[in-house]
Design an enzyme around this catalytic site. Structure first.
Site, PDB file in Angstrom:
ATOM      1  N   ARG A 101       0.493  -1.374   0.374  1.00  0.00           N
ATOM      2  CA  ARG A 101      -0.340   0.255   0.145  1.00  0.00           C
ATOM      3  C   ARG A 101       0.776   1.578   0.453  1.00  0.00           C
ATOM      4  NH1 ARG A 101      -5.483  -0.209   2.210  1.00  0.00           N
ATOM      5  NH2 ARG A 101      -5.983  -2.443   1.410  1.00  0.00           N
ATOM      6  N   TYR A 213      -0.261 -12.853  -0.226  1.00  0.00           N
ATOM      7  CA  TYR A 213       0.576 -13.051  -1.559  1.00  0.00           C
ATOM      8  C   TYR A 213       1.759 -11.918  -1.710  1.00  0.00           C
ATOM      9  CZ  TYR A 213      -2.070  -8.494  -1.377  1.00  0.00           C
ATOM     10  OH  TYR A 213      -3.265  -7.732  -0.338  1.00  0.00           O
ATOM     11  N   ASP A 299     -14.754   4.673  -0.551  1.00  0.00           N
ATOM     12  CA  ASP A 299     -15.273   4.258   0.907  1.00  0.00           C
ATOM     13  C   ASP A 299     -16.198   5.697   1.174  1.00  0.00           C
ATOM     14  OD1 ASP A 299     -14.090   2.055   0.799  1.00  0.00           O
ATOM     15  OD2 ASP A 299     -12.634   2.278   2.137  1.00  0.00           O
TER      16      ASP A 299
HETATM   17  C1  LIG Z   1      -9.061  -5.946   5.881  1.00  0.00           C
HETATM   18  C2  LIG Z   1      -8.758  -4.869   4.185  1.00  0.00           C
HETATM   19  C3  LIG Z   1      -8.273  -5.564   3.229  1.00  0.00           C
HETATM   20  C4  LIG Z   1      -8.112  -4.984   1.810  1.00  0.00           C
HETATM   21  N1  LIG Z   1      -8.018  -5.072   0.444  1.00  0.00           N
HETATM   22  C5  LIG Z   1      -8.881  -4.180  -0.708  1.00  0.00           C
HETATM   23  C6  LIG Z   1      -8.045  -5.080  -1.773  1.00  0.00           C
HETATM   24  O1  LIG Z   1      -6.796  -5.605  -1.999  1.00  0.00           O
HETATM   25  N2  LIG Z   1      -7.990  -4.374  -3.319  1.00  0.00           N
HETATM   26  C7  LIG Z   1      -9.256  -3.389  -2.701  1.00  0.00           C
HETATM   27  O2  LIG Z   1      -9.441  -2.968  -3.820  1.00  0.00           O
HETATM   28  N3  LIG Z   1      -9.643  -2.396  -1.923  1.00  0.00           N
HETATM   29  C8  LIG Z   1      -9.203  -3.584  -0.348  1.00  0.00           C
HETATM   30  N4  LIG Z   1      -9.365  -3.102   0.741  1.00  0.00           N
HETATM   31  C9  LIG Z   1     -10.313  -1.283   0.776  1.00  0.00           C
HETATM   32  C10 LIG Z   1      -9.199  -0.486   0.851  1.00  0.00           C
HETATM   33  O3  LIG Z   1      -8.257  -0.756   1.155  1.00  0.00           O
HETATM   34  C11 LIG Z   1     -10.080   0.801   0.503  1.00  0.00           C
HETATM   35  O4  LIG Z   1     -11.311   0.307   0.030  1.00  0.00           O
HETATM   36  C12 LIG Z   1      -9.375   2.491  -0.042  1.00  0.00           C
HETATM   37  O5  LIG Z   1      -8.091   1.976   0.629  1.00  0.00           O
HETATM   38  C13 LIG Z   1     -10.945   3.263  -0.214  1.00  0.00           C
HETATM   39  O6  LIG Z   1      -9.682   4.262  -0.457  1.00  0.00           O
HETATM   40  P1  LIG Z   1     -10.369   5.823  -0.224  1.00  0.00           P
HETATM   41  O7  LIG Z   1      -9.293   6.653  -0.577  1.00  0.00           O
HETATM   42  O8  LIG Z   1     -11.403   5.869  -0.101  1.00  0.00           O
HETATM   43  O9  LIG Z   1     -10.281   6.312   1.562  1.00  0.00           O
HETATM   44  P2  LIG Z   1      -9.445   5.717   2.869  1.00  0.00           P
HETATM   45  O10 LIG Z   1      -8.324   5.155   1.973  1.00  0.00           O
HETATM   46  O11 LIG Z   1     -10.025   5.505   3.623  1.00  0.00           O
HETATM   47  O12 LIG Z   1      -8.722   7.834   2.100  1.00  0.00           O
HETATM   48  C14 LIG Z   1      -9.655   8.777   3.039  1.00  0.00           C
HETATM   49  C15 LIG Z   1      -8.620   9.653   3.859  1.00  0.00           C
HETATM   50  O13 LIG Z   1      -9.078  11.084   3.958  1.00  0.00           O
HETATM   51  C16 LIG Z   1      -8.352  11.457   5.006  1.00  0.00           C
HETATM   52  N5  LIG Z   1      -9.431  12.056   5.785  1.00  0.00           N
HETATM   53  C17 LIG Z   1     -10.801  11.536   6.239  1.00  0.00           C
HETATM   54  N6  LIG Z   1     -11.655  12.656   7.277  1.00  0.00           N
HETATM   55  C18 LIG Z   1     -10.990  14.247   6.855  1.00  0.00           C
HETATM   56  C19 LIG Z   1     -11.540  15.328   6.603  1.00  0.00           C
HETATM   57  N7  LIG Z   1     -12.678  14.955   7.414  1.00  0.00           N
HETATM   58  N8  LIG Z   1     -10.411  16.053   5.885  1.00  0.00           N
HETATM   59  C20 LIG Z   1      -9.602  15.848   5.786  1.00  0.00           C
HETATM   60  N9  LIG Z   1      -9.054  14.815   5.200  1.00  0.00           N
HETATM   61  C21 LIG Z   1      -9.661  13.513   5.649  1.00  0.00           C
HETATM   62  C22 LIG Z   1      -8.110  10.481   4.997  1.00  0.00           C
HETATM   63  O14 LIG Z   1      -7.062  10.807   6.380  1.00  0.00           O
HETATM   64  C23 LIG Z   1      -7.853   9.247   4.536  1.00  0.00           C
HETATM   65  O15 LIG Z   1      -5.933  10.078   4.447  1.00  0.00           O
HETATM   66  C24 LIG Z   1      -9.786  -3.735   2.084  1.00  0.00           C
HETATM   67  C25 LIG Z   1      -9.593  -3.268   2.888  1.00  0.00           C
HETATM   68  C26 LIG Z   1      -9.584  -3.798   3.845  1.00  0.00           C
HETATM   69  C27 LIG Z   1      -9.562  -3.149   5.833  1.00  0.00           C
END
Ligand SMILES: Cc1cc2nc3c(=O)[nH]c(=O)nc-3n(C[C@H](O)[C@H](O)[C@H](O)COP(=O)(O)OP(=O)(O)OC[C@H]3O[C@@H](n4cnc5c(N)ncnc54)[C@H](O)[C@@H]3O)c2cc1C
Length: 397
Positions: A101, A213, A299
């Site tokens: 990651r 993996y 997410d």
């Molecule tokens: C065990 C596990 C295994 C996984 N394996 C996979 C996989 O193999 N393949 C895959 O595609 N997905 C996988 N996922 C899912 C994946 O990790 C998430 O869906 C993805 O990281 C979501 O990305 P995002 O950018 O939407 O949110 P996030 O990664 O949660 O990023 C959100 C960002 O917003 C910031 N933030 C939050 N609130 C605020 C605010 N109010 N103001 C400013 N900044 C803020 C946070 O600090 C963070 O940096 C897995 C998840 C888990 C738990």
């Protein structure tokens, strides 16, 4: 303005800047980082990365596993060996990659840094927003300082606990799944000999499964153990915030949970490693992601259980479709955002639902588990890839 510099926020920033928008990314954490674990990027995710011009950067730090070997956790016998590598790349036109990651985020952050149209502000929280006729007024907090900025649109890419989502009127808590993911990485020389090499593994057992993996050009292995049980782990809110509740797990608890599993699986669990724990949660699909010049992405919009490895994949697909929608109607961003949501909502809802179904199928016991294994064997590798053609075969328009 994009709230959040996770995978989704950074991917969207690159796409939108390439389409001619000036992008401001606001990130709460003091640095753009990710936890020390791996992530799988299925062919739909790599197709989306390719469309954003990011695939080469990511592929340079990723591994293309040869196969996914599905085994019975207790007996250790092989249920199915699904070729990945060139088989998947030929079939879907894009590779199936696995990556650390931190390496993925660093590759995306490097692309952001090389794009003058993107300004990134760290250590700053998006605290509230209000729609106005020109777009959005956003309240930002840095330390004790509070200020307001205006933007033509606000994209909430701020994860499971999204403030932007709450600000849009949805204050419901995530749905706790009753499952905890334990994650660690180990040097590949510590792998049991049966598991050495460039295959990925999935072990299915009663109330638990195990995934491993290779990452970092095969020099390390990512291990994820998911168990149905939340009481054995001390949960404390993640200091970094982000996508889940996290904590540090007691390895003895995990070792006990896997004590009746086959020897190679136990060897993975018994590694002297620090296990980080995630209490898994999702939400039911939303009927609306935003109003006016505000929307959600990743997410924040559609958190899902990781049983299909699709959370980040969906966030990157979102980034592509959002870019296309905004580029098509730059003069009417509210309409562009509704067009983006209309395209993305059905697909992401289906993935959320299928991930929940897998969460049941993976952890079956007794005759039901036997029936699942027979179904998998009958389908065979080609059948399994066909079953997921709707998912892995996604292509940007
Ligand atoms: C065990 C596990 C295994 C996984 N394996 C996979 C996989 O193999 N393949 C895959 O595609 N997905 C996988 N996922 C899912 C994946 O990790 C998430 O869906 C993805 O990281 C979501 O990305 P995002 O950018 O939407 O949110 P996030 O990664 O949660 O990023 C959100 C960002 O917003 C910031 N933030 C939050 N609130 C605020 C605010 N109010 N103001 C400013 N900044 C803020 C946070 O600090 C963070 O940096 C897995 C998840 C888990 C738990």
């Amino acid at each position: 303005m994009i709230a959040g510099a996770g995978v989704g926020g950074l991917a969207a920033a690159v796409g939108l800047a390439d389409a001619g928008f000036a992008v401001s990314v606001i990130e709460r954490a003091p640095q753009v980082t990710e936890i020390g674990a791996g992530i799988q990027l299925t062919p739909n995710a790599t197709a989306a990365l390719a469309r954003l011009g990011l695939l080469d950067r990511v592929a340079a730090v990723a591994v293309e596993p040869r196969a996914m070997v599905i085994r019975n956790g207790r007996s250790g016998h092989e249920i199915l060996r699904m070729p990945l590598g060139s088989t998947v790349a030929r079939r879907f036109g894009r590779p199936w990659l696995v990556v650390h990651r931190a390496d993925l985020i660093a590759a995306l952050a490097a692309a952001v840094a090389a794009t003058p149209a993107i300004k990134i502000t760290l250590g700053t929280t998006v605290e509230a927003f209000a729609l106005n006729p020109e777009g959005v007024t956003v309240s930002l907090v840095t330390g004790r300082e509070r200020r307001e900025e205006t933007a033509a649109a606000l994209i909430g890419a701020d994860g499971l606990w999204s403030m932007v989502r709450r600000g849009a009127g949805d204050a419901r808590a995530p749905v706790v799944s009753g499952r905890t993911a334990w994650r660690t990485t180990i040097p590949s020389e510590s792998l049991p000999p049966e598991l050495a090499g460039l295959d990925s593994g999935l072990w299915l057992g009663p109330d638990a499964h195990l995934v491993h993996y290779p990452i970092r050009r095969g020099s390390a292995c990512n291990i994820v153990a998911v168990v149905r049980d939340e009481t054995a782990v001390t949960i404390k809110p993640s200091e970094a915030g982000g996508s889940s509740w996290s904590g540090v797990g007691d390895p003895e608890v995990l070792i006990r949970r896997f004590e009746r599993w086959a020897a190679p699986a136990r060897a993975l669990i018994e590694q002297p490693a620090t296990w980080l724990t995630w209490r898994l949660a999702d939400r039911p699909p939303l009927t609306a992601w935003g109003r006016g010049a505000q929307t959600l992405l990743g997410d924040a919009a559609h958190p899902m259980l990781p049983f299909l490895a699709q959370g980040a994949a969906m966030a990157i697909e979102d980034a592509v479709v959002l870019t296309q929608a905004m580029a098509a109607q730059p003069g009417n961003l509210p309409a562009a955002l509704r067009a983006y949501e209309a395209i993305r909502r059905p697909r992401t809802a289906r993935v959320q639902k299928e991930a929940r179904i897998n969460s049941l199928a993976y952890h079956l016991a007794g005759p039901a588990a036997l029936a699942r294994d027979v179904v998998l064997q009958t389908r065979g590798p080609a059948g399994l890839l066909s079953r997921y053609r709707w998912l892995y075969g996604w292509r940007p328009d």
